[in-house]
Structure formats: C-alpha cells, structure tokens
Design an enzyme around this catalytic site. Structure first.
Site, short mmCIF file in Angstrom:
data_model
loop_
_atom_site.label_atom_id
_atom_site.label_comp_id
_atom_site.label_asym_id
_atom_site.label_seq_id
_atom_site.Cartn_x
_atom_site.Cartn_y
_atom_site.Cartn_z
N GLY D 149 0.84 -1.31 0.03
CA GLY D 149 0.13 0.04 -0.01
C GLY D 149 0.80 1.30 -0.08
O GLY D 149 2.02 1.22 0.33
N CYS D 150 0.31 2.36 -0.34
CA CYS D 150 1.18 3.78 -0.41
C CYS D 150 1.23 4.29 0.84
O CYS D 150 2.76 4.44 1.19
CB CYS D 150 0.22 4.63 -1.17
SG CYS D 150 -1.35 4.79 -0.43
N PHE D 151 0.68 4.08 1.88
CA PHE D 151 0.99 4.61 3.10
C PHE D 151 2.08 3.53 3.81
O PHE D 151 2.89 3.98 4.45
CB PHE D 151 -0.34 4.49 4.01
CG PHE D 151 -1.17 5.96 3.77
CD1 PHE D 151 -0.82 7.29 3.76
CD2 PHE D 151 -2.38 5.82 3.44
CE1 PHE D 151 -1.45 8.15 3.61
CE2 PHE D 151 -3.54 6.83 3.22
CZ PHE D 151 -2.89 7.88 3.21
N CYS D 154 5.57 4.15 2.47
CA CYS D 154 6.09 5.39 3.01
C CYS D 154 6.58 5.11 4.34
O CYS D 154 7.46 5.78 4.91
CB CYS D 154 5.11 6.55 2.65
SG CYS D 154 5.75 8.28 3.07
#
Lengths: 346, 346, 346, 346
Positions: D149-151, D154
C-alpha cells in the site's frame, strides 16, 4: 464607537482585522498602519476594499496613534511591540498584540526560542494571554493582551477538556499540525512563491518551532503541572486553515464517554467552540472565514490513546477574529459582536 | 420577517443562499429542500452550518411550500421550475428561479439551446429577468424572477455601458470567460473530481454553450438591436469566481475618455458594480464571497479594439447573492440588505 | 556526448533544462550557472536532484564556459544574452537563448516593447527563430538560436495551418491565453506568493504584453503579410501549462473540412504537434511534463468565426523542451532525442 | 520484451503503470483492461496518451489474459484479485497485485479490517510482500506479488533502520500521514469533487484505517516482535504525494549519530531511497513523478523522541513504480529499468 488603530494592517492578519472591523457594529478603524506602504491607498494593496475603504496607509507611530485610538492592534513582527511598549501608552489606550512578545511569561524562555532580546519584560506579568475560553475574566480588565498564536489556539482548544480533567497522560502529548500558507506571512520569499508551495507538503520547524513553549505554558496553566510537548507544523497548499491532530495516552480506565462528557461540559457555554458529534471529524473548510474552532476526538482502546482533532481558520480564530473577540471583552461588548460570520459552504 | 424556502438547498448555489439568508436581518429560512438528502440534517451535508442550522432536508414539495413561504428560491436543474409553475403558486408566493427556465423569452430558442421542452411557456412573458442593474423597476413588482446565469451576469455588466452608448461595434463581441469549479455543480461526475480539475485548464461548450442566447438577448435589449455573440467558457482550478475578458471593435473616433465617462455615469448609483480606475485590472479574488461585480477596460488604439474585463463571485453575484438582491427589491427592502459582505482579502 | 552549459540554471526554465538533459542520451551538463547561488550545491536549491546532480552552481562566465561547452543555454533575464554576445563566442560554441533578445528582428521594435536598449543588434539577422515546426532547416545550420517565447509557441502552433492557407482573416486575430504560474518566474515578488495567486484569476499586460510583437512577426512570416494581433494573457492558479483560445473570422466559404485538411496535412510529419480529432478540446494536463503541443478547433458558422485552441507545457515546449529540440537539430540528432516524455495522466 | 497486461488500467495507479511501461525498454503493454470503459479508446479516457497509445480498453478476463501476458498487474478494488486467483493462472503468468488482497498473511485479520471475505487464502503464504528494500531476494523467485500500500510503503521506509536496529521503542510508534487526492481513487464520489477537496484538510479513517495492520505486520517482520501502531491519514489538496511524520520514543542513550549511521548504512545500496542530510526535511514535490522515497529525521533530546519523516509519490513508489520495480526483479532486469524518472523541479 470604539476607535481602533491597526499597526501592520497590510499583512494577512492585519487585512483580516480590517475585514472584520469594517462590519463591526461598535468599532471603526482610525489608522491603517503599514510601514511598507506609507502614503499608498489601502485599497490599492487589497483590491477587495475598493469603494469600501478610502484611507491611506500611515506609518507605525504608536505614540500619535495612542491619542486617537481606544485600542491598538499590533499585527507586527516579533520584537516590535515589546520595543515600543510604555506605561504612558497603556494609560492612554488598550493594546492587543498579535505577535508573540507577551505570550511567554519568562523572558529567558522567550529569548531562547525566539532569539530576540525582550526589551520590556516589566509588562510580561501584566499582559493577559488572550484566549477567552481560558482567561475570559482576566481579559475584561486588562490593558495589554497577548493574542495567542494560531497553532497554540488550535492545539489548546483541541485538548483543553482532556488536559483539565486529567483524562490523558500529559507527558505523552504529540501535536501534528497542518497549516494553510497565510500562516507563512506576506513577505516576498522564494519559499512562499505559488510554485514552491503548490502541489507539495513539508514539515518545518521540526522540534524547534517557536509556538512550542507557548503551547507548553498554557497546558501547564490548565493542568497545574508542566510538561514538554512534541509539536510539528506542516505547510499545506491552501490559503487558510489549521488542522491539529493531537495524540496522547489515555489514563487507565478512561472511556469515550468520559471524553464526551468532558468536551460537552467544558464547552457548553462557548459560542465559538463547536464540539463535533460521535464519529465526526473536523475539516478546515467548515470553519473557513469564521471564528469557530471545531473539535472532535476518537478514543482508540486498541492503542490506549486518544486522537483529538481541531480545526480553525488561522487568520480568524487564530489571529484577527480572536483579537476582535478580545476587544469585545475589553470593552464590555457581547463577545460575538461583529464575529457572527457564517463559515463558507464551499 | 420574510419566510424563504429553498428548493435545491444542497447544491453550491443553494448552500450559498443559506449562508447569506442566515445573516439577513429581514428573512428566515423555513424550508431546506433537497431531493437527494430528504430526512438528513442539513448540517451533516455542510459541516459549516453545524450549531447554526438545525433543520432537516425536506422534499421538493412546491405546493406545500407555497403555503409556508413568502418567497421560494429554486436552485434546481433546468426544466424543474418550468414543470411545476402554476398560476396558483404565483398567487400565493413569489418565485425566484435560479435555473434558466424563464430567462429566454422565446421557448423555441430555449428548446434549441437546452434540448428541453418548455412545459409552461405561458409564464415567459410575465417573468422578469432579474438583473437589477438593468431591470430594477420591473423586478419590484414581479411575481416570477428569472435569476440570471453566472456568465451572463458577468458578461453583461462588463459591457453594458459600452453597448448602451454604442461605443463598440456590437457584432464583433467576443466573450472569453474563465470560471471556478463551483460552476460545474455538485454532481458526482468523474470530470469534476479534484484530480481531474486541479493543475489544468480547458475550454468547454465551445460555440454551443447555453448561456450564449441569454447573453445575446440581453445585449439586444440594451442596445435595441440583435446580434450574435461569440462566447467561450473555460474551467479553472479554483472554487469561486468568474473572469470575463470581452473584446469588441471600437466605433470610429471613440476614445478612452468616452469609455471612462460611460462606465462612471452608468454605474454611479450602483452599490454592487465597482468601476476600476485607470490601469486597474479586475481579479476574481477581490470580489470573492461578496456581491460585487468589478469592471474595467483598456482601449487599444493600435488594434482598434476595447478589451473590457469583469469579475464576479459566480455563486454570489452570479447566483445566490443576486437572488437575494432580487428578493430585497421584491419586498421593498434596501437593495443591499444582508448583502454587505466584504470580499476576502485572501 | 554534447557538452551543455546552462546560464540561469536555477530559474524554472533552467531547472527543467536540467531535468531533460539529465536523461538525454547524447548530452551532459558541464556548467550549472546561477548568479544568485554561486557556490551552493544545485541539489540544495532543487531537492529533486539530490543524489542525481552533485554539482555546485557557478557564476555566469560565458567566455570561460565557451571553452568547455559545445552549446550554451541562456535562461536569463531580457538583455543579458545580447549584452554578452560576441563573434568569438559564436565561433567557439552554439548559443540557444531562451530570452527574447534575438526573437524580434527589428531592434527598434524590441526596444519599444521591452524598454531595453539592444546592445548587439548585429547578430539579429543571423539568429534563427527556433520554432522547429517553422524553421527546421535553418535551425540545423545556425550558430545562434532565439528560442521562442511560451505564449508565441502556443499561439503560433495553434493558428499556423489556418494562417498559412489563408482560411481566416488574419486582421481579426484575437489570442486569449491562460498561463500557469511558472510563467511568472522564480523571483521573490509579493504578487507571486502562493496566497496571492491561489483561488484567483486575472489578466495582465493587457494590450501591451511583450510577446505581442513576436507573435505578430511570426504570423507575418507565415502568411507573407503583416497584421496587428490582439493578445491578452491571464494568470491561472496552477504550476505548468498554457492554454490559448484564438478567435478569427473565417474567409468566405471556408468549412470545417478545410480546417481539418489544413491541420492534418501541415502537421502530419510533426512529432510534437498533436491535432485533436473532431470535437476534442485540448487540456493543459494532457501535455504536462511533455514536449507536445495539442491543437484543435471548432468552426462556428453561426458567428462566422473559427475558435482555435492550443495547449502546451509552458516550461517544456514553451521553453526547455523546445530548446533541447533545437539542440538536437543543431547537432544532427533525432529531433525527439531525450524528449520522449509521456505526459502525466494525472 | 516482457508482455504486460493491466487489469484496472483506467484508475490512477493503472494509468501511471501505463505511463511507466510505455517507456520501459524491456516491456510492452498487451492488455489495457478496464471494466468501466470496455471498447473505448484508452486515449479518450486519458488524453495524454493520444498518438502514443492506440489500444482499446478490454474487459477483465484474467484467463484469456494469462495466455497472452508474462505478467499481469491487478490495479483493482479489494477482493477482485483474490476472487480470481487460481493455481493455473500462476502457472501461466506472474501476478503483481496492487490491491491489499495478499498483503496480510492472516485471512481473519484481513477480513476484520477490510470487511471482505478472503476467497483464496491458500495463496497467502506463497505471496511475497513486494517491498524490494525488505524482500528483494524473495521477490526474484515469486509468482505472486502483494504490491504494498502507499501509506505502508512510505511509513515502513521511513522507520525501517530505526526499527531494525532497535533505536526506538517500537510500542510508541505514531504515524501521521498526509496524502494527495489521487490516493482517493477515480470513483465518482461527491466527497472527492474538486470543490470538496480544494482549500481544506481533514483526517479520515482515524483509528480504523485499513493500512494499519499492514504496517504493523511489516514492523513486526523487521524487528521480530509485534506491536500496535497508531496510524492517521489526512487528505491534502494536491494530486500526488504522501508525507509521513512518524514519532517514537528513543531507547535510552540513543543519539543523532546512531540514527545517522543506521540510515546511511541500511540504505547505502538502495537506488530508490534517498537519506537526506542533516537538517534537511523531505518534501513531496522533490519526489513527484519519480520512484524515490526521501527519508530524514530529527532527534529531539528535549522530548526524548525521534521525529522521522518520509515522502513518496503515492502512485509511483506507492503503487505503479514499485510494481514495475517488482516486475524488474521478477524478470531478472536491472531494478531501475524504466524507472529512472527524474522528479520534477516544479
């Protein structure tokens, strides 16, 4: 009519003071101070005031202004107000300082965080921290108001009931704030150009932002015991608004109901603090252009923390609106006089 | 107190009507109509109205509403108002229609441009085109107001003095307009998603936009002779505002002074039209949140053309604000009642 | 490998040159010139280049640079390049000037519109106007390229086929352009601050913008006869992109098919000009980050006009990308070398 | 050439996959899947691909696609990929799933947080969590990749060195993330309209966001012991980018130098993770359009905490770029093949 003078009237907070005072039923602006634009028509700097304001910008002459104004707003850089403060000035007029000069009672602490020598520390004890929800009675009789910073206003109102009633472990407070770009001021700096702010997010002042000691001092006032607070602001591509997300560990046994009760009770008589219902999260747009602070919270029993959230318009409740709220208190007016702006729907 | 009902209160124009009427000294809202949100609290749709509005959305029942309201605002899709209009309704209440249904006197022309059959053309002659700067006296005694479109409002006010006094060759009129995205409405369409509008500009409705005949009809009314107008709108990544850049060939011998005189004289008694001084160009931000229309011009003797420019807030002077201005006229109130909003400085 | 030096590498066009040249298979950057940041790491100014560029900014020493570079790009303020140009420089290296210094052949005309004395008019005749779609063959053998302005690039490519084939009355040309804010440059000016540009639109340079004579000169080159052009740029709240809406009266009998044929034929071999299909309107986002110019048109028989529309990325096809396209031609490389960037989908 | 099929090619992550693969030297797209636009030209949905892509959208036929493609990217809603997975499919082709279906090893945990029944839990153990910086070797030999996932991407990259080396008290981790609006997807929802996202900030999914268990699982993998993590995402008015601000208490005696060493060493061979120098704070714009993750930190001895910060482009390193990085590993290509995009300077 209260005669109001504004020093620094062409900055963003100053211009918002103008917008609010122009429609205030009991006040009029007698002095548009702006060192950078002396002699220029005010409406040339802000075209919004064309055919509404026909005054010309004047220099920052506090002494002269004191003879003409019942109240002076100083929306000026740090250090300016402290450098001009005198007993004579305060005998003649009320001063509402929108800078940080009188917010921190300990001049050493001020000098540490701001890197500026405080020139008139003798007025620090007298100055009242102008958060009406905290110091309403003291404000009424003050001569000198230290108008709170935008981040402290949002942060303190977001946590006040939880801190006051000891629902959280105050030593675990972490405040992650997001601010619109009016907060960066109107100075001509490359870093604040449209193309440098648009389509990006960054943190700044990490671990060293000047609003930290102000927040800590007020938290200590509320609870009666000091603590350090982690505070991180971020710059967001929008004009107005601050959103604070505040994390803290719950005291053992504390429940969502305890929070609900604390927030509803503490703020039940407050005109400008709106406690959101269950499951509602604040958004900065719902307070834009108004003096409201919206606060809400979620209790996370899984992690043992409260996530408290608040939203204000940084140049209204975080600056000019709050300054007028303080003016209303100083002059015995209804607290919401001239401040009943309905937030924009879009 | 005037009792006002709003059909379509959850669209952007409807919500702005709410914002304005909430602070109107002589009006109160008795009906928050919204077909899509019947039974839902209004403040749940627009969090800005939390603790300000505690009403619930109602269905679009014009007949029932006519018994309760002195005035009904229809901020609804094209065709709705025309489909519900009856003599009985107009006997009971005033109607201010924010859709296009009664703006174009010729039903065939309406049907050509809108592709909708007009169901009640019998009211077309009675309906008054609600641009107060043009039809103030007729508005005062009307029962049914066709509230002007956003682009026509901006375009017409921008050129009115030049057209009326014959300073330009009306057959050369080209209107290039730029609109904020509230103009696209609140419908859930992919093309209006944040990421589809942000960081881009496009033209739309090129040569066929529905506001063209409305502009042409009013230009013809002003000058007394018909002409075709080139109109091109563009979608801009911002919420509010319309900027119109209008080009036309100068009649022989016409000078800048002729323009200056025409604009100053035509608008000298208008509260909401601000004629900018020499060399000043409008910006949409200077009218944001207010009912002002700012107009200016540059005469280009090199090309033999006038470049006339106007700026409005599309959902205030271009919709809700103008509707309230019309309401004020209908009920004999001061024209600026509830409309003295100062545009935002930022 | 072509050795390239950039004077003015920290402005927006300069930085985009860096971005493109870093991935160019046949070129390398040997000089990051920036008077304002001499001695500073380039990646400190643009964090995007961290761990990609490890060079330090150098002063604007054209003579020294001429010994090291095969080509010099001057992305500098008007007047700079003209003040430094010498025969010796051009003997040693090619110069691609992104300023306006060599775009207008008549130095008096340059001085009238720019208000700057031209210091080296003797090179004006030699300089080639670097719009490859117009002057491809001349560019190949040039020493000094006048890289076109952003508005002229977009405007000329939008109308070229119609002008060349005489489909329109050239004397009726009106260009209404909308530009992103990178076009305003990276100078620290209040008017370009985030909060002054965000949520607003305005026209600027109305009737007097400096790109007007450049557009007029090229239109005259294409058609063989001179004419005046009405040009009005607008500032839009977005970073990149120019959208030009161009109006002109149709010559008698001209049809949509004539336009279709003209555009398809003129551009059939052009890599970087995309002629949109029937009914498609350009949008700046579809060319963002790329060297494409998208052009389209609508014929309005009702008004007797053509509405021609074009979109480019102002700092790619309108500046840095076009400069690299010119470099490719100067050095006999494939014209799209290093320029095959796919526009962002979002 | 690797033949790649994309299911869900018209969403934002899908479209970015297209942009990247179009310039990948070793891959070609053989299938543009999009259930919503079957039969429509891909370039009609994204005008950026006009004259670059001439394919038509196809239905989501995984079985047929498996015969044509060497690798299938599923950029589809949660549940889709799991519902279609078969042994036969994986025998024929590699699958890189951009949804969450195979990220969480425990199907009960998946069902709790996602509220979806997992239809093929038998593939959960085989699926490799596709964060190359963590699982590079396992990825090389996998058949099924759970693209992170993107979160989580990061967040994990921001804290990895500190967690791995035990510099922080893992149980105190608080992740406050800010995301651009592409993260909300391309569905036609009122809440994602331009005017609902512009000029505002809000938190969402507070205490219950689905990326929480994914982050927790990976943190547990890195350190070897489980813990709960506080995760709060916020929606920001910009298209691309995620900024994560991560707070954690320092283990006793840990210094800034320990952090510096940990980050430099852990990431010294990573192409796509850039550890910022002392005092440098990431900004999302410095990674926009690229596959980089920028990470930095500040140690606050006053509060006893580390503030770790990371920035990625959510649809590149947070989705499509990382998926291509995984593809490169799966097929033995250089890890940065097709991924050397330089972030935009503006």
């Amino acid at each position: 009519m209260i005669k109001a003078g504004i020093i620094g009237s062409t900055g963003y907070a100053g211009a918002e003071l103008v917008r609010i005072l122009l429609r205030h039923p009991e006040a009029e602006i007698v002095w548009y101070g702006s060192r950078s634009y002396v002699g220029k028509e005010y409406a040339e700097i802000y075209g919004s005031y064309f055919k509404i304001v026909d005054s010309v910008c004047l220099d920052d002459n506090l002494d002269e202004l004191a003879n003409e104004a019942d109240v002076i707003f100083t929306a000026t850089p740090q250090g300016f107000c402290a450098s001009k403060m005198t007993e004579e000035l305060l005998r003649k007029t009320k001063v509402i300082d929108l800078s940080a000069d009188y917010r921190i009672k300990d001049p050493k602490r001020y000098e540490e965080w701001y890197g500026i020598h405080h020139e008139t520390p003798e007025f620090l004890q007298e100055a009242v921290y102008g958060l009406p929800e905290l110091n309403r009675e003291k404000i009424r009789t003050a001569r000198l108001i230290a108008n709170p910073g935008c981040f402290p206003t949002c942060s303190i109102l977001t946590v006040l009931p939880a801190v006051k009633r000891g629902l959280i472990d105050q030593d675990t407070l972490i405040i992650d704030a997001k601010s619109g770009t009016t907060g960066a001021g109107r100075g001509a700096k490359v870093q604040n150009l449209y193309c440098e702010v648009n389509e990006t997010v960054k943190a700044y002042g990490v671990t060293v932002h000047r609003h930290t000691p102000e927040i800590e001092d007020q938290i200590a006032c509320i609870s009666g015991h000091p603590s350090v607070v982690q505070f991180t602001p971020h710059l967001i591509p929008m004009n107005r608004g601050i959103f604070a997300t505040v994390y803290a560990s719950l005291k053992p046994g504390v429940t969502e109901e305890d929070f609900r009760k604390a927030y509803e009770e503490e703020y039940k008589d407050e005109t400008f603090v709106r406690v959101l219902g269950d499951g509602r999260i604040p958004e900065t747009r719902w307070v834009k252009g108004s003096n409201y602070a919206d606060v809400g919270f979620k209790i996370d029993q899984r992690t043992g923390r409260a996530v408290m959230m608040g939203a204000i318009d940084n140049i209204v409740k975080g600056a000019a609106g709050q300054a007028v709220q303080n003016m209303n208190l100083l002059f015995g007016l209804p607290e919401d006089s001239g401040l009943r702006m309905v937030p924009e729907s879009v």
